[in-house]
Scaffold this active site. Structure first.
Site, PDB file in Angstrom:
ATOM      1  N   CYS A   1       0.831  -1.201   0.000  1.00 35.39           N
ATOM      2  CA  CYS A   1       0.000   0.000   0.000  1.00 35.39           C
ATOM      3  C   CYS A   1       0.868   1.254   0.000  1.00 35.39           C
ATOM      4  O   CYS A   1       1.919   1.300   0.604  1.00 35.39           O
ATOM      5  CB  CYS A   1      -0.939   0.063   1.192  1.00 35.39           C
TER       6      CYS A   1
ATOM      7  N   LYS B   1       4.950  -4.041  -6.979  1.00 38.38           N
ATOM      8  CA  LYS B   1       6.386  -3.967  -7.237  1.00 38.38           C
ATOM      9  C   LYS B   1       7.183  -4.141  -5.949  1.00 38.38           C
ATOM     10  O   LYS B   1       8.275  -4.691  -5.956  1.00 38.38           O
ATOM     11  CB  LYS B   1       6.703  -2.614  -7.897  1.00 38.38           C
TER      12      LYS B   1
END
Ligand code: F6R
Length: 620
Positions: free
Chosen positions: A2, A615
C-alpha cells in the site's frame, strides 16, 4: 504494501494526492482513494482498480481543499472492492484514515468495537483502526476534552496505537480539527516533506520528489502532528523529539516508456547500459580488483570475514544464489543464501565474523528489512546491495553498493537481477583478490567483465527468435525450467518470470535433480526449458535433456551460438553468445525474460501490472 500520501498547506490538494498515488502505484494497485476536509466536512472518493479509475471519479465528482490524504491498496484483508478501499471513516464520521501494514489482532478489536455498537462496512483490518480512533476520541470528549484541539486528537491516536498488534503507518484527519493531519508508524515507513508553510507525506519519498528536498523519516512509535502551525513529533515513550531533517537524494526518474510498449520490455533492453552502470568506476585494472565507495568497512575487517549470509526475497534471492556460487568460487568464503522471510524468525548460528548482505531492488521489502534489522541487532555488519537510493534498507544498512540501474517500473524484475549479479561478481572479485585470487586471474575477470555490455547487446538479438517460439508454446499450462551450476538460479528465475506475468505454472530445478521426482510430470504437454550453454558440465546437461526427450517432453534449449549438436536434440533452440561459466547468468537470463514477456502478451496478460502482485512487498 500500500502507498500512502498526504498534504496540508495551501495548494489544491487533489492534484498532489493523485500524482503521489500514481508514483506509489508500484506498492499496490487493487484500489485507490482520497479524503479531504472540505468546509469542515470529510469528503471521500475511492474506487476499486487503478489510480486512473479514481482520477476519472474525481473528474466527475471533484473535491476542493488544501488538506487531504490518499491511499493505493494492495489487498491483504478483504477483496479489492470499493468498500474495502481506503480511506476508512470511523465512528459517526469524526475521523478518516489510511493505513499501510497489517493489524494482527484486528478480529478481537473488531468484536469489541461491534459490541460497543460500531458498524463495519468493510472486511479490512484497517477499518478497525478508524473505529478505534473514533471510539477513543468519543471517550476523550466524554471526559470533557475538546475534539477540535490537536491535543485531544493526538491523545486518541496514541491510545489507539497502544492497542494495535502488528505493523502500521497511519495517516488520519479529524472532522473537528481543521487543518491538521496526525500520523503514526510502527514497522511501515512514513516520510514527511517540509515545504514553506506546507507539509507533504508519503509512505516513501517518491510523492515528495519535485516538491521539497527537506524530509524527516518518522521512526517506529513516533507520532507526527502536521498543521498550519508547524510540525511536532512525539515518541510514544520518550515524548517530544526534535526532528532530524535530511536532504532527499533525488534520482532522475526516467520513467518514460519511449518507443517501447511496456516497461518490462524497455527494462530488458536497458540491460547493456544498466550492467555498465553497475560496473562504472568500480573496476581497478591496476590492482586487478574491484573497488566500492560505500562499503563503510575497513579492509582489515573484510579480511577477517569467515562467512557471508546473503538474504533477500524473490528475484533478488535468485541473484543471491548466483552470488553464493561466485563468492565461494572466487573468494572461497562459505556463503549462505537465506530467504529473508525465514531468516527474520530463524536463529541460525553465525560466527563473530559473519557479514550479512541484503539484496534488494526496492530497498523496501518488509521481510528483507526485518531480517537485516535482526542481524544488525545481533551486532553483525549489515551491507545492502540495493537499487533505490535513499530507500529504508539503503538508509539503515551500515554500508552497501548501489546498483545504479535506474528506476525499475515493470513489476517483473529484469534489469535489477542482472545488475545484482554484476555487483555480486565485483564483490566476489574484490573479496577474492584479498585472499586467494591471483593478479592474472583478477585481470582476466576484469577483461571479461568489460566485454559484458557488448555481449548483452548481442544477446538481445535473440528477441525475434524467442517471439516466434513463444507462439508455439503460449498455450501450454506447465513448464519445467532446468539448468545446472550457475544456470540453476537462472532456471528458478526464468520459472518465476513466467509464473508471475503469464500465470502459467513453471518449476525451476537443477537439471539433474528432476530425476528425483519432477520427471514424473514430463509428457508431451509439459515443455522443458533447458539452459545448456557450453561450459564445464555441458555434456552432463545434454544427458539430462535426452532423458526428457525420451519421455516425449518438448524441449526449448538456450544454447551457445554455433552449437549444432543441440539442434538434433531440442525442439527449439535459442542461441546466446558463449561466455565463461560464471558470466552465463547475465546472458542466459535474457532469453527467459523475453520468453515470459511474449507468452504473457499472447495470453492477454497485463505484463507490467500482473494480477495479485505489487512492485514492492512492504508487508510480511
Ligand atoms: C519478481 C520480483 C520479486 C522481487 C521481490 C524482492 O520479478 O520482482 O520477486 O524480486 O519482491 O523485491 P526487492 O528486490 O525489491 O526486495
Amino acid at each position: 504494501m500500500c502507498g500512502i500520501v498526504g498534504y496540508v498547506g495551501h495548494r489544491d490538494v487533489a492534484g498532489f494526492l493523485l500524482e503521489g498515488l500514481h508514483r506509489l502505484e508500484y506498492r499496490g494497485y487493487d484500489s485507490a482513494g482520497i479524503a479531504v476536509l472540505q468546509n469542515d466536512e470529510i469528503k471521500v472518493r475511492k474506487k476499486a482498480g487503478r489510480v486512473q479509475e479514481l482520477s476519472s471519479e474525481l473528474d466527475s465528482n471533484p473535491v476542493q481543499s488544501s488538506i487531504g490524504i490518499g491511499h493505493t491498496r494492495w489487498a491483504t484483508h478483504g477483496e479489492a472492492t470499493n468498500e474495502n478501499s481506503h480511506p476508512h471513516i470511523g465512528g459517526n464520521g469524526e475521523v478518516v484514515l489510511v493505513h499501510n501494514g497489517v493489524i494482527e489482532n484486528y478480529i478481537d478489536l473488531r468484536n469489541q468495537l461491534q459490541g460497543l455498537g460500531f458498524v463495519f462496512k468493510s472486511q479490512t483490518d484497517s477499518e478497525v483502526i478508524a473505529h478505534l480512533l473514533a471510539h477513543h476520541l468519543q471517550e476523550q470528549v466524554k471526559l470533557g476534552e475538546d475534539a477540535s484541539t490537536k491535543e485531544t486528537c493526538l491523545k486518541a491516536l496514541e491510545l489507539t496505537t497502544r492497542k494495535l498488534n502488528g505493523t502500521y503507518g497511519i495517516v488520519a484527519m479529524f472532522k473537528e480539527c481543521s487543518n491538521t493531519i496526525i500520523c503514526a508508524r510502527a514497522g511501515s515507513p512514513l516520510v514527511i516533506g517540509i515545504g514553506k508553510d506546507e507539509y507533504f507525506l508519503g509512505s516513501d519519498s517518491s510523492p515528495l520528489i519535485g516538491y521539497t528536498e527537506d524530509v524527516v523519516y518518522l521512526s517506529d512509535y513516533e507520532i507526527a502532528i502536521l498543521s498550519s502551525d508547524g510540525m511536532e513529533i512525539i515518541h510514544r515513550d520518550s515524548g517530544h523529539q526534535s526532528p532530524s531533517i535530511q536532504t532527499l537524494k533525488q534520482v532522475s526518474a526516467d520513467s518514460d516508456l519511449g518507443d517501447f510498449e511496456h516497461y518490462m520490455l524497455k527494462e530488458i533492453y536497458e540491460q547493456p547500459q544498466s550492467i555498465e552502470n553497475a560496473m562504472r568506476g568500480r573496476l581497478d585494472e591496476d590492482e586487478a580488483t574491484a573497488k566500492f565507495g560505500g562499503l563503510n568497512i575497513d579492509p582489515q575487517q573484510l579480511r577477517k570475514i569467515d562467512r557471508i549470509v546473503l538474504t533477500a526475497c524473490g528475484t533478488s534471492w535468485h541473484a543471491g544464489l548466483v552470488g553464493e556460487y561466485l563468492l565461494e568460487e572466487f573468494a572461497r568464503i562459505p556463503t549462505e543464501v537465506e530467504y529473508a522471510s525465514e531468516l527474520r524468525y530463524r536463529n541460525p548460528p553465525m560466527t563473530d565474523n559473519t557479514m550479512v548482505f541484503t539484496i534488494t531492488q526496492s530497498g523496501e521489502t518488509a521481510d528483507t528489512l526485518a531480517a537485516m534489522r535482526e542481524c544488525k541487532r545481533k551486532g553483525h555488519p549489515t551491507l545492502a546491495i540495493c537499487n533505490v537510493v535513499g530507500s529504508t534498507i539503503a538508509r539503515e544498512a551500515d554500508g552497501g553498493i548501489y546498483l545504479h540501474a535506474g528506476p525499475e517500473i515493470g513489476v517483473a524484475s529484469t534489469k535489477a537481477f542482472t545488475s545484482q549479479v554484476t555487483v555480486l561478481t565485483l564483490l566476489a572479485l574484490y573479496l577474492g583478490r584479498m585472499r586467494h585470487l591471483s593478479q592474472p586471474a583478477g585481470s582476466r575477470i576484469i577483461q571479461q567483465l568489460k566485454e559484458i555490455p557488448d555481449i548483452i547487446r548481442k544477446t538481445l538479438k535473440c528477441h525475434e527468435a524467442v517471439k516466434d517460439i513463444s507462439e508455439r508454446y503460449c498455450h501450454y499450462e506447465n513448464f519445467l525450467y532446468l539448468g545446472r551450476l550457475y544456470n540453476f538460479p537462472v532456471a528458478l528465475e526464468g520459472a518465476l518470470k513466467l509464473k508471475e506475468i503469464s500465470y502459467s505454472h513453471a518449476e525451476g530445478y537443477p537439471a539433474a535433480e528432476m530425476k528425483q521426482g519432477p520427471i514424473a510430470l514430463v509428457d508431451e504437454k509439459t515443455p522443458s526449458v533447458f539452459i545448456v550453454p557450453r561450459g564445464n558440465i555441458y555434456p552432463k546437461v545434454l544427458s539430462n535433456l535426452e532423458e526428457i526427450k525420451a519421455r516425449k517432453g518438448p524441449v526449448i534449449a538456450i544454447a551457445c551460438e554455433g552449437d549444432t549438436r543441440i539442434e538434433q536434440l531440442a525442439d527449439d533452440v535459442i542461441y546466446v553468445p558463449d561466455v565463461e561459466d560464471y558470466l552465463q547468468p547475465l546472458v542466459t537470463s535474457i532469453p527467459l525474460q523475453f520468453l515470459s514477456y511474449h507468452i504473457a502478451l499472447l495470453r492477454g496478460c497485463n505484463v507490467d501490472r500482473p494480477r495479485n502482485l505489487a512492485k514492492s512487498v512492504t508487508v510480511e
